[in-house]
Design an enzyme around this catalytic site. Structure first.
Site, PDB file in Angstrom:
ATOM      1  CB  SER A 188      -1.029   0.047   1.269  1.00 53.08           C
ATOM      2  OG  SER A 188      -0.519  -0.585   2.224  1.00 53.08           O
ATOM      3  CG  HIS A 195      -3.470  -0.744  -2.948  1.00 51.95           C
ATOM      4  ND1 HIS A 195      -3.991   0.169  -2.712  1.00 51.95           N
ATOM      5  CD2 HIS A 195      -3.200  -1.727  -1.557  1.00 51.95           C
ATOM      6  CE1 HIS A 195      -3.771   0.569  -1.384  1.00 51.95           C
ATOM      7  NE2 HIS A 195      -3.565  -0.539  -0.765  1.00 51.95           N
ATOM      8  CD  GLU A 221      -5.607   2.349  -5.314  1.00 51.89           C
ATOM      9  OE1 GLU A 221      -6.399   3.689  -5.015  1.00 51.89           O
ATOM     10  OE2 GLU A 221      -4.540   2.146  -4.625  1.00 51.89           O
ATOM     11  CG  ASN A 224      -4.018   4.540   0.968  1.00 51.10           C
ATOM     12  OD1 ASN A 224      -4.961   4.777   1.647  1.00 51.10           O
ATOM     13  ND2 ASN A 224      -3.191   3.412   1.023  1.00 51.10           N
TER      14      ASN A 224
HETATM   15  P1  NAD Z   1      -0.125  -9.205   8.134  1.00 51.54           P
HETATM   16  O1  NAD Z   1       0.569  -8.985   9.014  1.00 51.54           O
HETATM   17  O2  NAD Z   1      -1.584  -9.476   8.458  1.00 51.54           O
HETATM   18  O3  NAD Z   1       0.213 -10.538   7.292  1.00 51.54           O
HETATM   19  C1  NAD Z   1       1.511 -10.734   6.574  1.00 51.54           C
HETATM   20  C2  NAD Z   1       2.015 -12.233   6.654  1.00 51.54           C
HETATM   21  O4  NAD Z   1       3.081 -12.506   5.693  1.00 51.54           O
HETATM   22  C3  NAD Z   1       2.258 -12.679   8.042  1.00 51.54           C
HETATM   23  O5  NAD Z   1       1.119 -13.786   8.106  1.00 51.54           O
HETATM   24  C4  NAD Z   1       3.705 -13.030   7.645  1.00 51.54           C
HETATM   25  O6  NAD Z   1       4.008 -14.498   8.344  1.00 51.54           O
HETATM   26  C5  NAD Z   1       3.693 -13.331   6.226  1.00 51.54           C
HETATM   27  N1  NAD Z   1       5.023 -13.284   5.797  1.00 51.54           N
HETATM   28  C6  NAD Z   1       6.137 -12.219   6.073  1.00 51.54           C
HETATM   29  N2  NAD Z   1       7.252 -12.409   5.608  1.00 51.54           N
HETATM   30  C7  NAD Z   1       7.032 -13.547   4.683  1.00 51.54           C
HETATM   31  C8  NAD Z   1       7.851 -14.025   3.550  1.00 51.54           C
HETATM   32  N3  NAD Z   1       8.925 -13.668   3.451  1.00 51.54           N
HETATM   33  N4  NAD Z   1       7.302 -15.174   2.935  1.00 51.54           N
HETATM   34  C9  NAD Z   1       5.959 -15.728   3.292  1.00 51.54           C
HETATM   35  N5  NAD Z   1       5.301 -15.092   4.351  1.00 51.54           N
HETATM   36  C10 NAD Z   1       5.759 -14.172   4.961  1.00 51.54           C
HETATM   37  O7  NAD Z   1      -0.140  -7.997   6.989  1.00 51.54           O
HETATM   38  P2  NAD Z   1      -1.416  -7.487   5.962  1.00 51.54           P
HETATM   39  O8  NAD Z   1      -2.107  -6.558   6.906  1.00 51.54           O
HETATM   40  O9  NAD Z   1      -2.143  -8.689   5.538  1.00 51.54           O
HETATM   41  O10 NAD Z   1      -0.674  -6.795   5.005  1.00 51.54           O
HETATM   42  C11 NAD Z   1       0.224  -7.505   4.149  1.00 51.54           C
HETATM   43  C12 NAD Z   1       0.581  -6.505   2.857  1.00 51.54           C
HETATM   44  O11 NAD Z   1      -0.809  -5.967   2.381  1.00 51.54           O
HETATM   45  C13 NAD Z   1       1.310  -5.249   3.141  1.00 51.54           C
HETATM   46  O12 NAD Z   1       2.163  -5.214   2.387  1.00 51.54           O
HETATM   47  C14 NAD Z   1       0.314  -4.176   3.528  1.00 51.54           C
HETATM   48  O13 NAD Z   1       0.905  -3.037   3.340  1.00 51.54           O
HETATM   49  C15 NAD Z   1      -0.638  -4.569   2.286  1.00 51.54           C
HETATM   50  N6  NAD Z   1      -1.972  -4.015   2.624  1.00 51.54           N
HETATM   51  C16 NAD Z   1      -2.653  -4.071   3.896  1.00 51.54           C
HETATM   52  C17 NAD Z   1      -3.919  -3.730   4.062  1.00 51.54           C
HETATM   53  C18 NAD Z   1      -4.754  -3.625   5.370  1.00 51.54           C
HETATM   54  O14 NAD Z   1      -5.536  -3.122   5.567  1.00 51.54           O
HETATM   55  N7  NAD Z   1      -4.104  -4.594   6.221  1.00 51.54           N
HETATM   56  C19 NAD Z   1      -4.712  -3.132   2.869  1.00 51.54           C
HETATM   57  C20 NAD Z   1      -3.986  -3.170   1.839  1.00 51.54           C
HETATM   58  C21 NAD Z   1      -2.629  -3.358   1.771  1.00 51.54           C
END
Ligand code: NAD
Length: 630
Positions: free
Chosen positions: A124, A145, A157, A195
């Site tokens: 994001s 996204h 996106e 954003n």
């Molecule tokens: P999260 O912390 O809930 O999940 C991340 C997961 O990735 C974890 O389960 C972790 O164990 C795993 N992980 C970390 N490194 C890894 C690797 N090298 N290989 C495999 N697995 C790995 O995070 P999230 O909220 O789901 O966010 C994930 C991505 O999505 C981020 O880039 C975030 O910016 C983006 N995002 C989040 C949101 C939101 O509202 N949470 C919205 C849009 C985009």
């Protein structure tokens, strides 16, 4: 992967957290065999189970057929290792927001999957291009996204980095659409669309709350943005729900991404909440108190009472009609209630030479339930109470406001429109894309550009200029295209000649017009003066793109060929140098061409224009007749 992606495409999702689980759910629901992988032991299997529970709840609620649910779950499996993803046509990574981790993961993936497998990041806040840069075939890397919760939110996106191939964008758009989502293609710039454009919704509210003189409280700000602004949730309640730390991190990422542009300056109020650990609902307290049994704070509301006679000013008819509040004419001592144009009530009173009540903006007078208002300093006491009594029959409450420029809803509206116009001007996406993204991704009741059309370009520019006058930091600068449209809408000479805007940006402006009989002099030749007006209009667009009010200080015109009836003439002005106090004086090169569709038509005139700054622009008086925007 090619643009003929079908449900036979196996989808891999890496990162089985909040977003990864949601994205895998979406892909499996759309008919893809889907593999979910996580670095943490058992995390992918747990996420698959979690999706299973969600899907079964949908069956219980009658939203999903039992057989479809079982088929969906049969398509979703945890993967044990990266090599399990070798057969995927698309892999979406949703791992932690760390560029090094994402880059390393995608590099490893690139060594496992086929050469044409599409690799997508759900980042994001990071640059997709920077993540793709170390990979062997960066053309197949893009951003997808998704918004949280991914199964429910319709917007995706599709982020195109400079290195992304068009075929990859086309394939991703087709896929996202086939998944029942709405793709909006955008450039790889900080915050993408939502954003970035949504920032003022929070930023303006936080700025008001940071002003100790104003005395505004979160409940009142929220109530005005919902009751008058039409938003489903106020910015304080919404950021309490998102988490102040999460929202602050996005604010900061966008601010840093734009080299600490003052438009995105982080809020001291929000930073204080984060520092104190009052992060919103998850910690029981943020802007609002979410602890069990806490009373919901009430917005400041004026008690209706008789008071001085009030008359609704121009622009308030729909609200006044709804309340059955009739203009009794200019009763001696009556006070006019005027819609805000961005200036303080004190400034309006000084300009008109009489007291006024200034009303904050309202998105839809037919449905508004609240409006903000401020009485000017010389207003007789009780004016707001009388206003509350006048609007009570319509069920519209009045919140008293401090006398600040742009009040609450007007400044938010103008700043949102500016952010949206700026995103379009910067080539992030097109106008329809911005509005669609803000409706579907940020839950705005209508896109900011549609709201801006209703409000009128001149009004938006007036509010931004009033805010800029009070805080000349660049936070409220007006995008060049918006200022140019507002200027042309008010320019009767240009309108009379049919001069229209082609493009505007910092230091440049292009306008065009078709030569008609009225352009010809007695010898049947185009009046050179009218070509100079066309050039001067391009100059005005270009030089005022830096802020008002800069005027032409001289044109040196060299005629190259005469114009003829039916010619479409295009004048393009480009800044050559800027100098002097505030660097607002300048020299511009202007070329007037016959438009042959190629942009290289014959040159009709070459013009050198000089400009000089003449100080702040006078705000339009509320008494001046409204102009139609064209
Ligand atoms: P999260 O912390 O809930 O999940 C991340 C997961 O990735 C974890 O389960 C972790 O164990 C795993 N992980 C970390 N490194 C890894 C690797 N090298 N290989 C495999 N697995 C790995 O995070 P999230 O909220 O789901 O966010 C994930 C991505 O999505 C981020 O880039 C975030 O910016 C983006 N995002 C989040 C949101 C939101 O509202 N949470 C919205 C849009 C985009």
């Amino acid at each position: 992967m090619t643009s003929e992606t079908t449900t036979r495409t196996v989808v891999g999702v890496v990162g089985a957290g909040t977003m990864g689980a949601g994205i895998a759910h979406v892909a499996a629901a759309a008919g893809h065999d889907t593999l979910l992988l996580d670095a943490r032991d058992g995390a992918a299997a747990a996420a698959v189970e979690q999706v299973g529970r969600r899907v079964r709840r949908s069956v219980e609620k009658g939203r999903l057929d039992e057989a479809d649910a079982e088929a969906l779950l049969a398509r979703l499996r945890p993967a044990a290792d990266l090599t399990d993803l070798a057969g995927c046509g698309l892999v979406v990574e949703a791992v932690v927001e760390d560029p090094a981790v994402k880059q390393e993961l995608l590099r490893e993936l690139a060594g496992v999957v086929a050469a044409d497998t599409l690799l997508a990041t759900n980042t994001s806040s990071l640059s997709v291009g920077a993540i793709a840069t170390a990979l062997p075939r960066p053309g197949r890397v893009l951003g997808l996204h998704f918004f949280n919760p991914a199964p429910l939110m319709r917007l995706v996106e599709v982020v195109r980095a400079p290195s992304t191939d068009q075929a990859a964008v086309d394939a991703a758009v087709a896929l996202v659409a086939a998944w029942g989502k709405t793709p909006v293609v955008c450039a790889d710039t900080p915050g993408f669309v939502v954003n970035r454009v949504a920032r003022p919704y929070y930023g303006e509210a936080f700025r008001l709350l940071a002003d100790p003189v104003g005395g505004l409280d979160p409940a009142t700000v929220d109530a005005l943005l919902t009751g008058a602004g039409g938003f489903p949730m106020g910015p304080c309640a919404l950021t309490d729900l998102i988490g102040q730390d999460v929202n602050a991190a996005v604010n900061r990422a966008v601010w840093e991404g734009f080299d600490r542009d003052p438009r995105f300056t982080p809020s001291v109020v929000q930073d204080a909440l984060v520092a104190a650990g009052t992060l919103g609902r998850k910690s029981g307290r943020g802007f609002l108190d979410h602890t069990e049994g806490a009373d919901a704070p009430q917005p400041a509301t004026v008690e209706p009472c008789t008071g001085p006679a009030l008359r609704p000013g121009r622009g308030l008819d729909p609200l006044a009609r709804r309340a059955g509040w009739h203009d009794q004419g200019e009763e001696p001592g009556s006070v006019e209630v005027v819609p805000t144009d961005g200036r303080t009530a004190a400034a309006v009173e000084a300009a008109l030479g009489r007291p006024v009540v200034v009303l904050d903006a309202v998105r839809d007078p037919a449905t508004a339930t609240r409006v903000g208002a401020v009485a000017s300093p010389a207003c007789p006491p009780g004016a707001l109470a009388a206003l509350a009594a006048a609007l009570a029959p319509a069920g519209v409450a009045v919140s008293p406001l401090p006398d600040v420029p742009g009040l609450v809803v007007a400044r938010t509206a103008a700043a949102l429109v500016a952010a949206a116009e700026d995103a379009v001007e910067s080539g992030v996406t097109d106008r329809a894309g911005v509005d669609r993204a803000m409706e579907l991704g940020a839950g705005h009741p209508a896109g900011p550009l549609a709201w801006g059309r209703d409000l009128g370009d001149r009004w938006v520019v007036g509010v931004l200029d009033a805010l800029h006058a009070a805080e000349p930091t660049g936070r409220y600068r007006v995008p060049a295209t918006l200022r140019a449209r507002a200027m042309l809408a008010a320019d009767r000479v240009s309108r009379g000649l049919g001069i229209g805007l082609v493009a505007a940006g910092p230091g440049h402006g292009t306008v065009r017009a078709t030569v008609t009989e009225t352009w010809l002099n007695g010898f049947g030749i185009v009046h050179g003066g009218l070509v100079a007006v066309l050039a001067d209009t391009a100059l005005a667009v270009a030089c005022n793109s830096h802020g008002p009010l800069t005027v032409g200080a001289g044109l040196d015109v060299v005629w190259v060929s005469p114009g003829r009836t039916g010619d479409v003439l295009v004048a393009e002005a480009r800044e050559r140098v800027r100098y002097g106090a505030g660097a607002r004086n300048g020299v511009y090169d202007i070329t007037v061409r016959r438009d042959d569709g190629s942009g290289t038509g014959d040159v009709v005139a070459e013009v050198r224009g000089r400009t000089r700054s003449v100080g702040p622009v006078p705000a339009p008086s509320p008494d001046s007749p409204p102009q139609e925007d064209t």
